[in-house]
Structures are given as structure tokens and as C-alpha cells.
Design a protein around this motif. Structure first.
Motif: not given
Length: 584
Positions: A145, A180-183, A185-186, A189, A216, A219
Motif C-alpha cells: 500500500r 488485494e483487488q482494490k489496490l 484496481r487503482k 486504472d 475476475n 476484467d
């Protein structure tokens, strides 16, 4: 140990006594008395040493712990290790340091690594890559992170100029590896918004595999179409850049297909196989060989065979999210893709494929007229050719059996229309032999293989040969379930007079609903020193003669397959036509 001590101790003892002036051999006369004295002294010392050794062994046995005592000590040692700070990270101290209470000047982006403790404007791209690799290997989410926050929010605009897209790709893969899919994804993107032009196909393929690992799929397909889209048809495909793009797109689709087959989600796998079928001809146009692409066909076929087995058992169900047309056997979808790609003709892959497509084969009946044919309840393929053309060997090759069709050095051994049931219900043989009533239904991909008599060399009267000819005409014309007729011709000689007769007769009776296919057999005999890259060929004169004869008999547009029962050449193309019968 004691034996070795007895051998070496006397010499060592005497050496010790002499060197330390306990006594000197020069003061003794060389007599029997002095010799006995030396021996007695040495023997006495040896006895004392052996006695001490026995005492030590006895003491060790006496001091040996009982099992409860040993277990108690083990528990104490385990408790000490648990309570110790040996090789463990002091998270409280580290958190205090990150808040600035221990080392002023260090911010929230400091890392747990000793070699790279912080990221700032002076850090290099190599430092970030090493930090990502360490965080992934040690599953350090905090560092992951912190790295992302630095790259997306604090890094200078010119940081790692030209390499920022690669760094973000590596970060996405590492984050997906940690779940850590949210990480991820950011970072993904940001990469697609700012660095898509510099994206490398290898990095995109790695991201797709990571997305598949966390299930996923949507994606994964998005990255496939946005970053690994096929080049425009007007562009030159044989450039290194386009070859890399095509190669990694094909491999990514293979990853999608194999993973979903093994996970019994065959709808997505069939969709991937369909896309592979479309890209296969482009791979050939780009000048890529089977060695260049390195498609994992064996794994895909294994996954499809396993998934098909589960589908027949009711353990795998089609997904409602994907609208695809399902084949009667999932392996046929893989076969359809394989035949469009450059083939390496790998025996291991084709053995798995043939065993999954043709699981059970049994002789049903031998017919000499239309009344003797079995019930027309499934598709059929017929093999016809003059005697000694290699028909039985070819049938054995495509079914992966050694003695399904009888092979003999005597031409004309087949004397009737032999019907073989493929993928019928289990235990069907008991129903045929003994009349037992067997429950269950034949598989969806069941069909008949019909082995017709060989014409030309068969030692039968002319009357019987004429009856065969009439039976063949009636069978081809009136058998509604007949889908494909394979006409076998020897590739060494081309069409003989008997072949011309068969061609003429079939040209008159073959209906439009029946596919007529010519198979040139024994192609390996035309090659000296058959190798994996050249498993058979046919001369231009034979091919021209065949095409001319076919055209004269209104069969000029029929496909021609080059084959060899010895090298298994052409088996994939033949199976494509077997699929027509299996799906009927």
C-alpha cells in the motif's frame, strides 16, 4: 569405536611416553623383560581407557530422559520460541517509528525493508521494483500500500520516465497475488489511463493471469481486448511488435480456457476457444511456428476432458452469463482451435484428445445389405477405398486402438459393412452379446464408424463384388444418418482404375447432405528419413491427377487430407469431420 581404539592406542601411548620422558627406550636393554614391561604398561592404560568409556556409556543410559520428561522439555522450548522476538518483526516499534516518534523525518511511506527503508524523489525505478518483489514474497500488505501511495500520489511526474507503466504492471500482479483487488484496481486504472501506449504484451498477459487467479473474468477480458487487441488487418503482421502481440494474446486466451475448464466453468472456456479459432489463421499469417507460440494444448485438452466428464455426470453446468453454443463434447471446441494453429503434431496431446473424444468403441454388426444395418439413431461416417490402401490402419489410428479394424497383409480381408459404435452407453456389449437389458442412454457424442469392404484385390466372385457396389450406392443414397464419406487413395500412386470407379460411382450417388472427403494415405512413404517436421508429403503429379479425376466426376471441390497411420499425420483434420457425425 572400541575396536579402533584398541588398534591405535598402543602406538599413541608409547609415542606419548617417549616424547614426555616418562621412560626412554635408550635406557632399556633390548631384552624380553623390557618388551614385556612396555606391553604391560600399554595394556594397563588401554584397560583404563576402555573402562572409562564403559562408564560414560552407562552414565548416558542412566541419564536418558523418559518420554514424559522429554515431552515436557519440548513444550518448554516451544514456549520459549513463542515468547521470544527471534526473527520476528516488532510491529509496535515500527508503527511508532512510522508516526515519527522514533526517527524524526521519516514519513508514512517508509517500508519494512532494511535495504530500501523509504521511497522518495531520489529513489530509482529499480528500488521500487525490489520493494514490490520483497512485499510480494513476504506478503507485506503495508509495504504494498505504501508503494502504491507513493507511485500514484507522491512520485514526481518524471519519476521512472519510460518505465512507469512497467512498474505499475508489476504492482498490479503483486497486489493480485496478495488478494488485494482494490489496490490492484487503482494501479490498473492509473496504468490504462496514463501509460497504455507504453504497455508491453508480456505485462498485459501477466495481469490477465493474475486476474484469472482471483476469478475476475470480466476484467481479464477487458484487458485482453484493450491491451492485446489484434492489429489492424492492413498492417504488416510479420513485424516483431505485432508477432509479440499476437503470441501473448493467444497464450492469454489459452490461460482463460484451461483455467475455466479445470474449474468446471466451461462457458467462458468455450468463449476463449472460439477466440482462439479466430486468431489461429492470423498466427499463421504472422509467420509464427508452433515453437514460437508454445501453446499449452496438452493442458487445455486435459482440462476440457475433465470438464466434459463432470458435465456428463451433472457436476458442471453452463453459466447464464455467457451465451455460447456448446458442442456435444467440450474437447471438440479445443480441437477446432488446434486445427487453425500451426501444429507440432505432439503425440502426447493427441493421445489425450483421442481418448477423450473416442472413449468406448465396440463392434455392433456386419451388414451385407440394407436390412442388416443397425437402427439409424446417430450420425455415421464411412471409410471406403480399394484393397491394400491402408484403411484398417487408418481407422485404428484415429480411434487410438491397435486392433479395432483387422489389418492383414492379405488384401480384401473386409468382406462386409462393419459398424462400430463410438461412445455408446456403458455395458452395451452385454446387450449385443447376451441380450441383457442395459439401462441408460448413449452419450451425446455417439456415432457409427462404418468400414466398407476394399475393392480391387478382394478374392471374391464378380457377382459378390457387384452386390457390394449396389449395396454401397443404396447405403450412400438412402442412409439418412450418413454424414461423411472418407475415400482413401494411396498417396504414392494416386487414383488407380479402382479408385476412378469408386469416384465415378460416388459422384453419381453422393447427396448434398453428405460430406465427401479424400484421404491420401501412406504419405510417410514419400519421405526419406521421416522427421517430426516432415511426416509425409505427396508429389505434385499425384495431386494434379487426383484433382483432375475428382473434377471429371463432379467432386472437384471436395477437401483432400494428407495422412499417415505410422506418423499419425492428418488425424486432427479427420477428427474435424468426425465431429459432424458426433453432433448429428
Amino acid at each position: 569405536m572400541a575396536l579402533e581404539l584398541r588398534k591405535t592406542l598402543p602406538t599413541l601411548l608409547i609415542f606419548f611416553l617417549v616424547t614426555n620422558d616418562v621412560f626412554s627406550f635408550s635406557t632399556l636393554k633390548p631384552s624380553a623383560l623390557s618388551t614385556r614391561l612396555q606391553a604391560n604398561v600399554a595394556s594397563q592404560i588401554i584397560a583404563e581407557e576402555l573402562g572409562n568409556e564403559k562408564d560414560e556409556i552407562a552414565q548416558k543410559k542412566k541419564s536418558k530422559l523418559t518420554r514424559p520428561e522429554r515431552k515436557a522439555k519440548e513444550r518448554e522450548a516451544k514456549a520459549r520460541r513463542k515468547n521470544s522476538n527471534h526473527r520476528k518483526h516488532d510491529y509496535a516499534a515500527r508503527a511508532a517509528m512510522l508516526r515519527g516518534k522514533v526517527s524524526p523525518g521519516e514519513g508514512r511511506y517508509d517500508l519494512h525493508s532494511n535495504s530500501i527503508s523509504t521511497l522518495n524523489k531520489d529513489s530509482s525505478a529499480d528500488d521500487v521494483m525490489k520493494a514490490i518483489k520483497r512485499a510480494q514474497n513476504l506478503h507485506d500488505v503495508h509495504d504494498m500500500r505504501a508503494i502504491e501511495h507513493f507511485l500514484l500520489e507522491k512520485a514526481p511526474k518524471n519519476f521512472a520516465y519510460g518505465y512507469m507503466g512497467s512498474i505499475l504492471s508489476r504492482l498490479v500482479v503483486a497486489a493480485l497475488h496478495l488478494g488485494e483487488q482494490k489496490l490492484a484496481r487503482k494501479a490498473l486504472d492509473a496504468r490504462q489511463a496514463n501509460y497504455l501506449q507504453s504497455a508491453r504484451p508480456m505485462e498485459s498477459a501477466a495481469i490477465i493471469r493474475g486476474l484469472l487467479r482471483v476469478h475476475n473474468v470480466s476484467d481479464a477480458f477487458h484487458v485482453l481486448e484493450s491491451e492485446l487487441a489484434l492489429p489492424d488487418a492492413s498492417l504488416e503482421l510479420k513485424t516483431e511488435e505485432n508477432q509479440e502481440l499476437i503470441k501473448h494474446r493467444a497464450r492469454s486466451l489459452a490461460s482463460i480456457a484451461s483455467r475455466h475448464f479445470f474449474e468446471n466453468e466451461f462457458s467462458y472456456a468455450i468463449q476463449a476457444c472460439k477466440l482462439l479459432t479466430e486468431i489461429g489463421p492470423i498466427v499463421r499469417q504472422a509467420g509464427l511456428s508452433a515453437e514460437d507460440v508454445k501453446m499449452p494444448w496438452e493442458r487445455i485438452v486435459q482440462g476440457a476432458a475433465q470438464c466434459e466428464s463432470n458435465r456428463r455426470a451433472g457436476k458442471a453446468i453452463a453459466s447464464d452469463d455467457v451465451d455460447v453454443e456448446l458442442p456435444c463434447n467440450l474437447v471438440y471446441a479445443v480441437l477446432g482451435a488446434m486445427t487453425t494453429f500451426p501444429s507440432d503434431n505432439d503425440d502426447r496431446t493427441y493421445e489425450i484428445l483421442s481418448n477423450s473424444l473416442i472413449r468406448r468403441v465396440l463392434f455392433v454388426t456386419g451388414a451385407v445389405n440394407m436390412q442388416g444395418c443397425p437402427t439409424a439413431d446417430r450420425g455415421e461416417v464411412a471409410f471406403i477405398g480399394r484393397s491394400n490402401v491402408g484403411k484398417s490402419s487408418l481407422v485404428n489410428m484415429i480411434t487410438n486402438r491397435k486392433s479395432l479394424a483387422y489389418t492383414s497383409k492379405t488384401p480384401g480381408k473386409t468382406q462386409q459393412f462393419n459398424f462400430f459404435a463410438v461412445n455408446d452407453k456403458p455395458e452395451k456389449i452385454r446387450e449385443i452379446k447376451y441380450g441383457d437389458e442395459i439401462k441408460g442412454e448413449k452419450d451425446l457424442d455417439s456415432f457409427y464408424i462404418v468400414d466398407l469392404p476394399g475393392f480391387g484385390f478382394a478374392k471374391v466372385p464378380e457377382k459378390q463384388r457387384n452386390e457390394w457396389s449396389k449395396f454401397m450406392s443404396d447405403y450412400v443414397q438412402s442412409r439418412k444418418t450418413l454424414k461423411v464419406v472418407f475415400h482413401l487413395v494411396d498417396s504414392r500412386h494416386g487414383p488407380t482404375s479402382e479408385d476412378v470407379k469408386i469416384l465415378k460411382q460416388l459422384g453419381e450417388v453422393v447427396p448434398k447432405r453428405v460430406k465427401y472427403v479424400v484421404i491420401l494415405t501412406k504419405a510417410d512413404k514419400n519421405v526419406k528419413g521421416v522427421a517430426k517436421k516432415n511426416q509425409g508429403k505427396v508429389s505434385r503429379s499425384v495431386m494434379e491427377s487426383l484433382r483432375k479425376t475428382m473434377k471429371e466426376n463432379k467432386l472437384g471441390k471436395a477437401p483432400v487430407i494428407l495422412s499417415s497411420a505410422d506418423t499419425a499425420l492428418g488425424r486432427d483434420d479427420i477428427w474435424r469431420y468426425l465431429r459432424i457425425a458426433a453432433e448429428s
